[in-house]
Design an enzyme around this catalytic site. Sequence first.
Site: not given
Length: 462
Positions: A238-242
Amino acid sequence: MNKTITRFAPSPTGYLHIGGARTALFNWLFARKMKGRFILRVEDTDQARSTPEMTRAIIDSMNWLGLDHDDGPFFQSQRKNLYLSYILRLVQKGNAYYCGCTPDEVEAMRQEARQRGQKPKYSGKCRDLGLEPGPETVVRIKAPLDGQVVFNDLVKGHISFENQELDDFVLQRKDGTPTYNLAVVVDDAEMGITHILRGDDHVNNTPRQLHIYQALEITPPLFGHVPMILGPDKKKLSKRHGALSVMAYKQMGFLPEAMLNCLVRLGWSYKDEEIFSREDLIRKFSLENLGSSACVFDMKKLTWLNSHYIKEGSVPRLAKILMDHLHSEHISPKEMYLEKIIPLLQPRAGTIKEMAEMAMFFLVEDHKLDYDQEAVQKFLTPETKRLLSEIASRLEKLDSFDQEALEQDLGEYIRNKEIKFKVIAQPLRVAITGKTASPGLFETMEVLGRERVVNRLKLMSS
């Protein structure tokens, strides 16, 4: 043997992200390895969400990664008549039929199947009614009622689905538009696609597409479904992972070769090697080395790869890339000056953005230099300021202002003063760079030049 033809078929409803870029890369690599062709097809049938801007962004991302296509881009939105001709052929052959059931009726059929403990699906009510087309009718495939649909996945191996678990799915909506599975099959058949590598979220589409191939009496391509990409916490990326757009990584200062190297290792391996040039990848890539287990995307690994490619990079090329980042900060130095700065920063920078930040003290006007105030308080004492003033006067008179001359002159100065070099090293560094960490002091002074070094020393020793 038929020529290998692969494709990448993005939907322009958003930017190109990590998963899509990896799919494009695997298909591109296989086509290049087999000396085949790689086709770009834009699946823009969702007219409400597809935009020309997204299409342009996807193509820009592929160009940045160097994933050139041999044919295309083809646009599904321009091929509607072709799809409808195939649907009509299926109806005329008795392999598809018109259905007048409303959405509410179909949902009731699914609810009834659930209550019986069966797979929720369309019951086949209109299958043998011989209905004519009308404004409220859809076209459904006449799928096999028993047996299995079986295929040998290039990544996962043997996969089978029970036909009774599937239903007579829709090929043409009541507004006359073709559905995804129909359009994909027609395009792949028309374009001669031999191999399809895609994410394993498409596995459930494959039996439906194979039913269409069977109904059309067309030999299907070979399918390979690559595993899901996870974040470091082993949860869906997801966006929190990149999980950002590919071009966001460019803006963050990553090089395309680092991005490719990182992407290819998400589901593919070659012995215990980690770093591959583009030529290496084409030579070593094989479907046999694609893994079937979920893989982890790690920003730290990408940054490590990027730092490697920065260290190995051509200075003139890095100067051009760095210039783009500096332009976004409204700074426009000469490339020749950047080419002197970059070798000092290559061993230290993880990204081009970091390099731009590190280079800033070389580029700003002397009176606008941003100083670490804690370092100023610690190192620029009244005593060290007096020493810096003396050093500034010496440097003004030096015949040469290169590393060797600077080292020799300052060596003579500290011997005369009977002090250790460390007494002036950090005060010098803070005065000319604004911080306590920088490339080698003498190399930095040489690149900055006599006028700017002397000016900064005078500013901070006054």
